[in-house]
Design an enzyme around this catalytic site. Sequence first.
Site, PDB file in Angstrom:
ATOM      1  N   LYS A 125      27.578  31.394  63.763  1.00 57.12           N
ATOM      2  CA  LYS A 125      26.224  30.922  64.066  1.00 57.12           C
ATOM      3  C   LYS A 125      26.180  29.407  63.895  1.00 57.12           C
ATOM      4  O   LYS A 125      26.843  28.852  63.018  1.00 57.12           O
ATOM      5  CB  LYS A 125      25.211  31.603  63.146  1.00 57.12           C
ATOM      6  CG  LYS A 125      25.172  33.110  63.329  1.00 57.12           C
ATOM      7  CD  LYS A 125      23.970  33.760  62.649  1.00 57.12           C
ATOM      8  CE  LYS A 125      23.975  33.599  61.147  1.00 57.12           C
ATOM      9  NZ  LYS A 125      25.191  34.091  60.474  1.00 57.12           N
TER      10      LYS A 125
ATOM     11  N   HIS B 163      16.764  31.135  57.703  1.00 53.92           N
ATOM     12  CA  HIS B 163      17.011  30.658  56.342  1.00 53.92           C
ATOM     13  C   HIS B 163      15.727  30.170  55.711  1.00 53.92           C
ATOM     14  O   HIS B 163      15.754  29.305  54.849  1.00 53.92           O
ATOM     15  CB  HIS B 163      18.055  29.543  56.350  1.00 53.92           C
ATOM     16  CG  HIS B 163      19.367  29.980  56.909  1.00 53.92           C
ATOM     17  ND1 HIS B 163      19.749  29.725  58.193  1.00 53.92           N
ATOM     18  CD2 HIS B 163      20.363  30.712  56.358  1.00 53.92           C
ATOM     19  CE1 HIS B 163      20.952  30.252  58.410  1.00 53.92           C
ATOM     20  NE2 HIS B 163      21.336  30.873  57.320  1.00 53.92           N
TER      21      HIS B 163
END
Lengths: 556, 556
Positions: free
Chosen positions: A110, A216
């Site tokens: 990613k 996140h």
Amino acid sequence: MERFYNAPDRVVDDILQVAGATGELRVATPESGLRILIRDDWDRTRQGRDQVAVLSGGGAGHEPAHAGFIGQGMLTGVISGSLFASPSVEPVLAAIREVCGAAGCLLVVKNYTGDRLNFGLAAERARAEGLNVEMVIVADDVAIAEAPQPRGIAGTLLVHKLTGYLAAQGTPLGEIQHQANALCERMGSLGMALKPAAHPGQPAASRSPELGLGIHNETGTREVAPESADDAMRLVLEPLCEALGESTDTAWVAMLNNLGSCSTQEMGVLAESLLRQLGVTNVGHLIGPAPLMTSLDMHGFSVTLVPGTSELLDALTAPTQAPAWPGVHRVRQAPTFTPNTAQGHDALLDDAPQDAETTATVWRMIEMLRGAREALDALDASSGDGDAGASMQSGADSLARALDARQLTTTELAPLFTGIGQLLARDMGGSSGVLLSILFTAAGGALDRGDGPAEALATGVGKMQEYGGARAGDRTMLDALLPAITALEEGNSLVEAAQAARTGADATASLTTANAGRSAYVPESALKGIVDPGAEAVARVFETLAQAKASSSRYR
Amino acid sequence: MERFYNAPDRVVDDILQVAGATGELRVATPESGLRILIRDDWDRTRQGRDQVAVLSGGGAGHEPAHAGFIGQGMLTGVISGSLFASPSVEPVLAAIREVCGAAGCLLVVKNYTGDRLNFGLAAERARAEGLNVEMVIVADDVAIAEAPQPRGIAGTLLVHKLTGYLAAQGTPLGEIQHQANALCERMGSLGMALKPAAHPGQPAASRSPELGLGIHNETGTREVAPESADDAMRLVLEPLCEALGESTDTAWVAMLNNLGSCSTQEMGVLAESLLRQLGVTNVGHLIGPAPLMTSLDMHGFSVTLVPGTSELLDALTAPTQAPAWPGVHRVRQAPTFTPNTAQGHDALLDDAPQDAETTATVWRMIEMLRGAREALDALDASSGDGDAGASMQSGADSLARALDARQLTTTELAPLFTGIGQLLARDMGGSSGVLLSILFTAAGGALDRGDGPAEALATGVGKMQEYGGARAGDRTMLDALLPAITALEEGNSLVEAAQAARTGADATASLTTANAGRSAYVPESALKGIVDPGAEAVARVFETLAQAKASSSRYR
């Protein structure tokens, strides 16, 4: 306690422990301190000779990504970091060494700096060792239109599935990398959330709903104020479709990802909204809704779209042993059927044969029940919601209308009972309506099969107990019904049965605990000295029957 | 907006709409107003001749139950009520008529009065029509020890799987009912929650954590105050194991159900706790963790336990096409492997060959970087976290230790570069350590393959860009590196390369936007006039190299 955690710093290892214990995996020794999980059946010298190994991973906190996607047809293994933090070079390199055979190894990464650097350096060092390693960087987030480095989010799972499929087919490394990069070019994802995630052991930040979220817990690209699920979905779909450009003739594959703590019901409503807003015919296939690439307990979702070419669908729909892959659902307008709601075996006729005496007895019962309404309501006021009399009256009224219309056969007990069962189910309402309908329907069936009246009633009351769950002494109509029917079964007269019903009904006044029916939630003191209205109604029914029988005998 | 819903009264139909559009189902016409979903391939005159049809259902709000469990090997169809409310008799009867063939039909009903009565009456009426219908009532909740009518909760899914499996095998109706009842006798479930569910459109009730919850947001049997996931799991497992009696030699099948809004991470921690508290060897198989039988967004979980006899495991592990069945995971201590963390192609030797001049140049570089620490830290204080100099010094110190230990080959550039790459990865830390390691490792590899120094450095800096993602003008060390290496590639001298690096570094002072690296999150005003510390370090490195070259030439 706000959330089900133990020590915050144990969360990642606790979760991976379960992945190891329940997956067909081998894991790096605990002493190594490295978080590496590999398909247990993978041997780099055997499968790895002809099949490319596919590794992925990154920070934790995205479960079931990534360990849940290990398995034949998807990932060969995974390297996990700590919560939201990339693993370092060492475990990535060790994982490459564990899986990479002659066919080589693909790293699916990613697009986050930490992941790129650590996986990248591991790849360089593995190459220096003569291993054939390539990398695909996934950057599917369309949140920031001009971002030079879009984030990698849920779309990564499609790359896992495609590359795992191609690897299982024996496709060469370079071709897999090429096709994965082509997929990355075509797909896009966008997320939104009503509430951000909370790190284990920390309270959730208080933030407005946001659009354009990473995984996140970064702040979204803008605050939004959706007023409904439709609104939220529109806020996601509009920029996503714009970023992906004009839809071609190819229907979309849509993936709906639960970012954390949405309920299945919310995800269902969002899925309906997604299909409706894009149009069922424009979404050929749906993946999810499911938690796939999460951000701890973020209350939000993401949508990933990609044109569903036949090559991609072959890869996505191929079977895999990865436990968390939710499968791909074909989308279509569901075929319908017209439910058969006919009365079926209809006991209500147009010109039902009448036996004058029986018809008169039923009328007598109707009048009695209409007259008992106030008394029964009064009894019920102490122990229930005060509508027992009204409920009985609505049943009586239903019978009256059927008699007036000559719908109810009174020449034989079987069709009479079955007809009464049918009427009560339709018109009486409440639990007692269903229970009495069960009694008459089952008794009618038993009469049909040749049982006598007492036996048939016993069958009916047995079904009442089976479905209703009440027992003798539970302060219900059973406390009058059971002794009356037992009396009949033992060959006693209707008068004696009525006496048994009366004794049973009266005894309910001294039953101060109720385990079933309407009185189950009433304090004992409120029940003391009060006869159960259902039992009282039953006693009056048998008394009326006995009187009718007596008067008809007198006339004869 | 607190939750992703549209109109509260549309929730159930929205969700069923998606089930119909994505499942292989046929559904009752919308005009009928009945919520019935049936396996699309099921024909009562074909499969139904030899195979029992299995129907279930009840109130909605428990998704994926029940529609998610329709499919070959599990349910034939489902009848849904409204949120937490039983369907009425009519749709149940219509569903029976739709699926019931010569082999008959089994109704799997959770033990709630409404469900028992409505499914029960439908069964009686279907029997009156000559259909062969039986019912199994599931009452797996052990929350109330003396309850005469325990509730049916998540264990119902095991009954769905068992009966669906037996039906697919062609087992007769009576035998399926018998085995299902036997399973009901052996299994138990218990739930707990930190927060109750909120009905769509209503705020969540404020209640303490509770043990012994049903799935309709009823108050639990007692308030509890768990202090951790372990504590919560213990509160559930102790009464559950007590209710089920002494564990036999047969290992448990455990099912861990997310009651609504637990995150996947919480469920993972709870699963680890479950396996640890019961003992991995005592839990042969685990189903979930997953949302299976939910209670809207209740923040809680339930555990179901049943001895895993081989007959039951055959049924539970058999394949099914029901989309929401999560499969059964074999539980075992995961096998481990020792990760290969050797330096592998180790460029650090025990008595590395030394070229005096090159060794001296490396020492000169080390001293320069040590001396530059304060200046670089100061530059970084304006644009980053002020540790750029310290980071460079730790890299320099690592090289110094390796030179002292004669680990670093200086007679050839290839092993020197590869060795430096290895040292920086291990000792320097931070993104810049990884980036410089990538540069030296990739350049070392290129030299090994026969490239010249300039070409090798260009390869290395290319990898830095590939993995790091920064471009020229992004205010990173690339702004000095790229012009210097280009100068070398064009055949210029080290002095000219150093001048190019210096020009590039100085120019970063006028770059006020940063798209990558440490300055990307700093406001423009803070960057103005400040040279990027990474670029400054690179310029000083090239200047030192040029000086070293000049002095060595002078000595010659």
